[in-house]
Design a protein around this motif. Structure first.
Motif, mmCIF file in Angstrom:
data_model
loop_
_atom_site.group_PDB
_atom_site.id
_atom_site.type_symbol
_atom_site.label_atom_id
_atom_site.label_comp_id
_atom_site.label_asym_id
_atom_site.label_seq_id
_atom_site.Cartn_x
_atom_site.Cartn_y
_atom_site.Cartn_z
ATOM 1 N N MET A 2 0.800 -1.199 -0.079
ATOM 2 C CA MET A 2 0.182 -0.068 -0.109
ATOM 3 C C MET A 2 0.762 1.095 0.058
ATOM 4 O O MET A 2 2.000 1.211 0.912
ATOM 5 C CB MET A 2 -0.957 0.136 1.279
ATOM 6 C CG MET A 2 -1.974 -1.020 1.268
ATOM 7 S SD MET A 2 -3.203 -0.825 0.074
ATOM 8 C CE MET A 2 -4.199 0.432 0.625
ATOM 9 N N LYS A 3 0.629 1.925 -0.829
ATOM 10 C CA LYS A 3 1.521 3.348 -1.052
ATOM 11 C C LYS A 3 0.639 4.600 -0.300
ATOM 12 O O LYS A 3 -0.324 4.824 -0.329
ATOM 13 C CB LYS A 3 1.721 3.801 -2.198
ATOM 14 C CG LYS A 3 2.764 2.757 -3.071
ATOM 15 C CD LYS A 3 3.086 3.213 -4.161
ATOM 16 C CE LYS A 3 4.362 2.617 -4.785
ATOM 17 N NZ LYS A 3 4.952 3.034 -6.156
ATOM 18 N N SER A 4 1.431 5.332 0.390
ATOM 19 C CA SER A 4 0.945 6.645 0.919
ATOM 20 C C SER A 4 0.691 7.391 -0.262
ATOM 21 O O SER A 4 1.367 7.735 -1.231
ATOM 22 C CB SER A 4 2.034 7.266 2.091
ATOM 23 O OG SER A 4 1.882 6.311 3.025
ATOM 24 N N ASN A 5 -0.224 8.496 -0.168
ATOM 25 C CA ASN A 5 -0.556 9.501 -1.256
ATOM 26 C C ASN A 5 0.555 10.588 -0.740
ATOM 27 O O ASN A 5 0.529 11.316 0.191
ATOM 28 C CB ASN A 5 -1.771 9.945 -0.831
ATOM 29 C CG ASN A 5 -2.256 11.134 -2.068
ATOM 30 O OD1 ASN A 5 -1.773 12.315 -1.798
ATOM 31 N ND2 ASN A 5 -3.020 10.797 -2.910
ATOM 32 N N SER A 6 1.305 10.847 -1.764
ATOM 33 C CA SER A 6 2.239 11.865 -1.449
ATOM 34 C C SER A 6 1.954 13.364 -1.384
ATOM 35 O O SER A 6 2.550 14.005 -0.602
ATOM 36 C CB SER A 6 3.274 11.966 -2.790
ATOM 37 O OG SER A 6 4.103 10.772 -2.861
ATOM 38 N N ALA A 7 0.948 13.606 -1.950
ATOM 39 C CA ALA A 7 0.317 14.938 -1.643
ATOM 40 C C ALA A 7 -0.063 15.141 -0.120
ATOM 41 O O ALA A 7 0.192 16.137 0.490
ATOM 42 C CB ALA A 7 -0.848 15.488 -2.705
ATOM 43 N N ALA A 8 -0.758 14.188 0.172
ATOM 44 C CA ALA A 8 -1.193 14.079 1.641
ATOM 45 C C ALA A 8 -0.134 14.106 2.649
ATOM 46 O O ALA A 8 -0.124 14.673 3.640
ATOM 47 C CB ALA A 8 -2.128 12.772 1.647
ATOM 48 N N LYS A 9 1.063 13.213 2.311
ATOM 49 C CA LYS A 9 2.078 13.192 3.334
ATOM 50 C C LYS A 9 2.700 14.561 3.427
ATOM 51 O O LYS A 9 3.164 15.304 4.305
ATOM 52 C CB LYS A 9 3.239 12.447 2.647
ATOM 53 C CG LYS A 9 2.816 11.063 2.751
ATOM 54 C CD LYS A 9 4.238 10.356 2.387
ATOM 55 C CE LYS A 9 4.460 10.389 1.065
ATOM 56 N NZ LYS A 9 5.748 9.464 0.389
ATOM 57 N N LYS A 10 2.784 15.563 2.398
ATOM 58 C CA LYS A 10 3.228 16.876 2.543
ATOM 59 C C LYS A 10 2.480 17.905 3.295
ATOM 60 O O LYS A 10 2.765 18.979 3.687
ATOM 61 C CB LYS A 10 3.454 17.660 1.125
ATOM 62 C CG LYS A 10 4.508 16.627 0.419
ATOM 63 C CD LYS A 10 4.540 16.923 -1.090
ATOM 64 C CE LYS A 10 5.469 16.160 -1.930
ATOM 65 N NZ LYS A 10 5.155 16.243 -3.136
ATOM 66 N N ARG A 11 1.073 17.631 3.218
ATOM 67 C CA ARG A 11 -0.143 18.453 3.948
ATOM 68 C C ARG A 11 -0.439 18.332 5.274
ATOM 69 O O ARG A 11 -0.983 19.378 5.850
ATOM 70 C CB ARG A 11 -0.971 18.659 2.859
ATOM 71 C CG ARG A 11 -0.767 19.375 1.427
ATOM 72 C CD ARG A 11 -2.031 19.149 0.511
ATOM 73 N NE ARG A 11 -1.680 19.936 -0.648
ATOM 74 C CZ ARG A 11 -1.189 19.547 -1.543
ATOM 75 N NH1 ARG A 11 -0.346 18.505 -1.545
ATOM 76 N NH2 ARG A 11 -0.767 20.568 -2.571
ATOM 77 N N PHE A 12 -0.318 16.910 5.713
ATOM 78 C CA PHE A 12 -1.202 16.639 7.179
ATOM 79 C C PHE A 12 0.103 16.002 7.850
ATOM 80 O O PHE A 12 1.003 15.294 7.419
ATOM 81 C CB PHE A 12 -2.251 15.598 6.856
ATOM 82 C CG PHE A 12 -3.294 16.272 5.824
ATOM 83 C CD1 PHE A 12 -4.021 17.332 6.390
ATOM 84 C CD2 PHE A 12 -3.433 16.086 4.593
ATOM 85 C CE1 PHE A 12 -5.213 17.690 5.961
ATOM 86 C CE2 PHE A 12 -4.496 16.248 4.127
ATOM 87 C CZ PHE A 12 -5.237 17.064 4.338
ATOM 88 N N ASP A 13 -0.068 16.293 9.261
ATOM 89 C CA ASP A 13 0.690 15.676 10.338
ATOM 90 C C ASP A 13 -0.052 15.081 11.454
ATOM 91 O O ASP A 13 -1.060 15.607 11.794
ATOM 92 C CB ASP A 13 1.815 16.729 10.580
ATOM 93 C CG ASP A 13 2.928 15.892 11.498
ATOM 94 O OD1 ASP A 13 3.240 14.850 11.292
ATOM 95 O OD2 ASP A 13 3.715 16.982 11.963
ATOM 96 N N PHE A 14 0.338 14.009 11.950
ATOM 97 C CA PHE A 14 -0.362 13.466 13.332
ATOM 98 C C PHE A 14 0.193 14.223 14.557
ATOM 99 O O PHE A 14 1.375 14.565 14.850
ATOM 100 C CB PHE A 14 -0.259 11.808 13.170
ATOM 101 C CG PHE A 14 -0.977 11.174 12.307
ATOM 102 C CD1 PHE A 14 -2.110 10.911 12.618
ATOM 103 C CD2 PHE A 14 -0.244 10.908 10.916
ATOM 104 C CE1 PHE A 14 -2.935 10.329 11.596
ATOM 105 C CE2 PHE A 14 -0.892 10.093 10.219
ATOM 106 C CZ PHE A 14 -2.380 9.699 10.475
ATOM 107 N N THR A 15 -0.856 14.390 15.359
ATOM 108 C CA THR A 15 -0.276 14.886 16.787
ATOM 109 C C THR A 15 -0.230 13.646 17.416
ATOM 110 O O THR A 15 -0.311 12.470 17.231
ATOM 111 C CB THR A 15 -1.611 15.606 17.583
ATOM 112 O OG1 THR A 15 -2.678 14.569 17.739
ATOM 113 C CG2 THR A 15 -2.066 16.773 16.667
ATOM 114 N N GLY A 16 0.281 13.635 18.902
ATOM 115 C CA GLY A 16 0.611 12.547 19.694
ATOM 116 C C GLY A 16 -0.575 11.756 20.024
ATOM 117 O O GLY A 16 -0.519 10.478 20.338
#
Length: 64
Positions: A4-18
């Motif tokens: 399964m591949k992560s969406n590259s655009a989403a990787k750049k735009r979103f981040d997870f909190t703790g």
């Protein structure tokens, strides 16, 4: 079965909190800033949380 591949655009735009929530940035902060007030630009620079309704969709894009 391929990975399964992560969406590259989403990787750049979103981040997870703790705690697992998803952070996002505000729109309207990239150009045409002269007509926006200082208060508006300052408030746009802070991060915001993704709405809980949209979180499952974004988590699907960020699957690893």
């Amino acid at each position: 079965m391929p990975k399964m591949k992560s969406n590259s655009a989403a990787k750049k735009r979103f981040d997870f909190t703790g705690t697992g929530k998803i952070k996002r940035k505000h729109a309207y902060k990239s150009h045409i800033l002269t007509k926006k007030t200082t208060k508006q630009k300052r408030n746009l620079s802070y991060t915001a949380m993704v709405n809980p309704v949209d979180q499952p969709k974004i988590k699907a894009l960020l699957v690893k």
